[in-house]
Design an enzyme around this catalytic site. Structure first.
Site, PDB file in Angstrom:
ATOM      1  N   LYS A 277       0.844  -1.197   0.000  1.00 51.42           N
ATOM      2  CA  LYS A 277       0.000   0.000   0.000  1.00 51.42           C
ATOM      3  C   LYS A 277       0.879   1.247   0.000  1.00 51.42           C
ATOM      4  CE  LYS A 277      -4.025  -1.793   2.512  1.00 51.42           C
ATOM      5  NZ  LYS A 277      -5.008  -1.560   1.423  1.00 51.42           N
ATOM      6  N   ARG A 351     -10.373 -11.461   1.825  1.00 54.02           N
ATOM      7  CA  ARG A 351     -11.183 -12.549   1.257  1.00 54.02           C
ATOM      8  C   ARG A 351     -10.452 -13.881   1.344  1.00 54.02           C
ATOM      9  NH1 ARG A 351     -11.356  -9.304  -4.347  1.00 54.02           N
ATOM     10  NH2 ARG A 351     -11.146  -7.592  -2.850  1.00 54.02           N
TER      11      ARG A 351
HETATM   12  N1  BES Z   1      -8.248  -3.626   4.280  1.00 52.39           N
HETATM   13  C1  BES Z   1      -8.359  -3.259   2.910  1.00 52.39           C
HETATM   14  C2  BES Z   1      -9.654  -2.520   2.608  1.00 52.39           C
HETATM   15  C3  BES Z   1      -9.718  -1.077   3.041  1.00 52.39           C
HETATM   16  C4  BES Z   1      -9.042  -0.110   2.327  1.00 52.39           C
HETATM   17  C5  BES Z   1     -10.493  -0.702   4.101  1.00 52.39           C
HETATM   18  C6  BES Z   1      -9.151   1.221   2.694  1.00 52.39           C
HETATM   19  C7  BES Z   1     -10.600   0.617   4.481  1.00 52.39           C
HETATM   20  C8  BES Z   1      -9.920   1.580   3.767  1.00 52.39           C
HETATM   21  C9  BES Z   1      -8.336  -4.500   2.023  1.00 52.39           C
HETATM   22  O1  BES Z   1      -7.560  -5.537   2.478  1.00 52.39           O
HETATM   23  C10 BES Z   1      -7.759  -4.071   0.719  1.00 52.39           C
HETATM   24  O2  BES Z   1      -6.632  -3.698   0.705  1.00 52.39           O
HETATM   25  N2  BES Z   1      -8.570  -4.118  -0.326  1.00 52.39           N
HETATM   26  C11 BES Z   1      -8.146  -3.692  -1.616  1.00 52.39           C
HETATM   27  C12 BES Z   1      -8.663  -4.700  -2.614  1.00 52.39           C
HETATM   28  C13 BES Z   1      -8.094  -4.514  -3.993  1.00 52.39           C
HETATM   29  C14 BES Z   1      -6.634  -4.852  -4.024  1.00 52.39           C
HETATM   30  C15 BES Z   1      -8.861  -5.395  -4.956  1.00 52.39           C
HETATM   31  C16 BES Z   1      -8.707  -2.316  -1.878  1.00 52.39           C
HETATM   32  O3  BES Z   1      -9.849  -2.049  -1.455  1.00 52.39           O
HETATM   33  O4  BES Z   1      -8.004  -1.506  -2.444  1.00 52.39           O
HETATM   34 MN    MN Z   2      -5.533  -5.369   1.849  1.00 51.98          MN
END
Ligand code: BES
Ligand code: MN
Ligand code: ZN
Length: 495
Positions: A277, A351
């Site tokens: 990230k 997931r």
């Molecule tokens: N924990 C995150 C989701 C999230 C992101 C919650 C920002 C709250 C704020 C999750 O694990 C994630 O990183 N999801 C990705 C999925 C993507 C790579 C398909 C996302 O939402 O960017």
């Molecule tokens: Mn994630």
């Protein structure tokens, strides 16, 4: 803090502060609520005389001392906004404003004469639950990691001036236990990932098990390997923190009653893994275990109030880290269900731990399964910070959850889970990919989970937008503990 229900009159109540509502604001005339009118009459117009200093807008407050002929030390007037617009949101804002004011003024006890306001067609039990939860939320502090603690709140007793009734007594017990559960979820969320590790979550589950006589089982890495939880294991592979699969059971109903299974995402920190990230706001990924926190909070609440329900909480907990042992984009793993997954993005890890936990849930022969997860940023874009995303493979279950959420005022909005979306998860090399591209990101995440819930009556709550606040007010909200508790109770037949 103690709450009690008692028939009281506002002018004779011997208390540190009586809290009275006043409609008004935005060009609508100010109007005293009935208890405020009584105090005004007794004091020969002292309230009306002071009204010029109260805007009347929702949440505005005015503190008066030494109101003549009134037994209470202080009178706190709280604006309720325009009478014709008064409803659930205004009621909640008024309660919070009152609780904030009471906290700041240092009163020891207070009588909340907002408790019996008419809020659309809500029964008094609704008002009562909201009053307790709102007050407890306003008084919640997280300062265990500061050298300088804020002084303990002086407010010790809040009287809710309502008629004695068994239903209200029950609602009060429910609300207090729910507030305890929400506080637990908030604190677990607020704790940083160097303290709130998977091991720490397992220890908290153990504490709950001891305190409330719950059954606890914690699966370790070797157990997961034996079972074949290839997806869960892939996510934890680069972490130095041992993963835990926590199973905590509360049996408050008969043995023959099938349990409600609550499955909570417990990523104690989500760096994204190799699909790292960006640095900005990455600290907020300590909240990525909020689903797990809400499961522990709901169990605490239900056990604390001795609810007549059977619940099994299932929490896959680990960190998502980059490193030499990390799972890499393109890697293919075999899930507990036997289906294979091509991990195209290691940041879609929620997931991956949930799919194995859902398959694992089958062995408890649950009546219904609800998973709770901070799953997708896309859900925040779709629904903002107000509604939790709701998905289900059973419309009756979805309706039940939506109604419980509305009742708890911890609201959800249903999103589609149509087969048409499954196509986006196609993989050239495995049974499916773990991402479905940007369009409908929260729907394809739910669609992925649906492939592991085919044998279950299942719903999924995406709480990415509702579990915590960002910015100046950064911190965990304790959602959706109120919804989960309300749902469990309503599902068991209690209204
Ligand atoms: N924990 C995150 C989701 C999230 C992101 C919650 C920002 C709250 C704020 C999750 O694990 C994630 O990183 N999801 C990705 C999925 C993507 C790579 C398909 C996302 O939402 O960017
Ligand atoms: Mn994630
Ligand atoms: Zn995550």
């Amino acid at each position: 803090m103690e709450f009690s229900i008692k028939t009281l009159s506002p002018e004779t109540a011997k208390t540190g502060c009586v809290v009275l509502g006043v409609y008004g604001g935005n060009e609508s005339p100010k109007e005293l609520t009935p208890p405020a009118r009584r105090v005004d009459q007794r004091s020969r117009g002292a309230l009306r005389a002071a009204l010029a200093d109260l805007s009347g807008k929702t949440g505005s407050t005015l503190l008066l001392r030494g109101v003549p002929q009134v037994a209470a030390e202080r009178v706190l007037l709280v604006g309720l906004g325009a009478k014709k617009e008064f409803g659930e949101a205004a009621y909640r804002d008024a309660v919070r404003a009152a609780a904030n004011a009471l906290r700041d003024l240092g009163a020891k006890d207070a009588a909340l004469f907002l408790a019996d306001l008419k809020v659309n067609s809500r029964p008094l039990g609704w008002n009562l639950r909201q009053a307790v939860l709102g007050t407890r939320e306003a008084l919640y502090r997280f300062d265990q990691l500061r050298q300088k603690k804020s002084p303990a709140p002086s407010l010790e007793r809040v009287t809710l001036p309502l008629p004695p009734a068994a239903q209200l007594t029950q609602a009060l017990a429910e609300a207090q236990a729910t507030a305890d559960g929400a506080d637990l979820a908030r604190t677990l969320g607020n704790l940083p990932s160097n303290i709130c590790t998977p091991t720490y979550l397992a220890e908290q589950a153990k504490k709950l098990a001891q305190q409330f006589k719950l059954q606890l089982e914690v699966l370790e890495r070797k157990d997961m390997e034996k079972l074949g939880m290839g997806a869960f294991l892939a996510v934890t592979s680069a972490s130095h923190q041992p993963p835990k699969l926590i199973v905590l059971r509360y049996n408050g109903a008969g043995k023959s009653v099938k349990p409600l299974a609550l499955v909570g995402k417990g990523i104690t920190f989500d760096t994204g893994g190799i699909s790292l990230k960006p640095a900005g706001e990455m600290d907020e990924m300590k909240f990525d275990m909020s689903g797990a926190g809400s499961v522990l909070g709901a169990l605490r609440a239900l056990a604390g109030m001795k609810a007549p329900v059977n619940v099994v909480g299932i929490i896959p907990a680990c960190e998502n880290m980059p490193g030499g042992h990390a799972v890499k984009p393109g890697d293919i793993v075999t899930t507990l269900s036997g289906q294979t997954v091509e991990i195209l993005n290691t940041d879609a890890e929620g997931r991956l731990i949930l799919c194995d936990a859902l398959t694992y849930a089958e062995r408890y022969k649950p009546d219904v399964v609800v998973d709770i997860a901070t799953l997708t940023g896309a859900c925040v874009i779709a629904l903002g910070h107000i509604a939790t995303g709701l998905f289900a493979n059973d419309q009756k279950l979805a309706d039940e959850i939506r109604e419980a959420a509305d009742d708890a005022w911890d609201r959800v909005w249903q999103m589609p889970l149509w087969e048409d979306y499954q196509e986006q998860l196609r993989s050239n090399f495995a049974d499916m990919a773990n991402i479905g591209g940007r369009p409908g990101g929260s729907i394809t995440a739910a669609s992925f989970l649906a492939r592991f819930a085919r044998k279950l009556r299942w719903a999924h709550l995406d709480i990415a937008g509702t579990a915590w606040r960002t910015g100046r007010e950064k911190g965990s909200t304790g959602r959706p503990v109120p919804l989960l508790v309300r749902f469990a109770l309503r599902h068991a037949g209690r209204k």
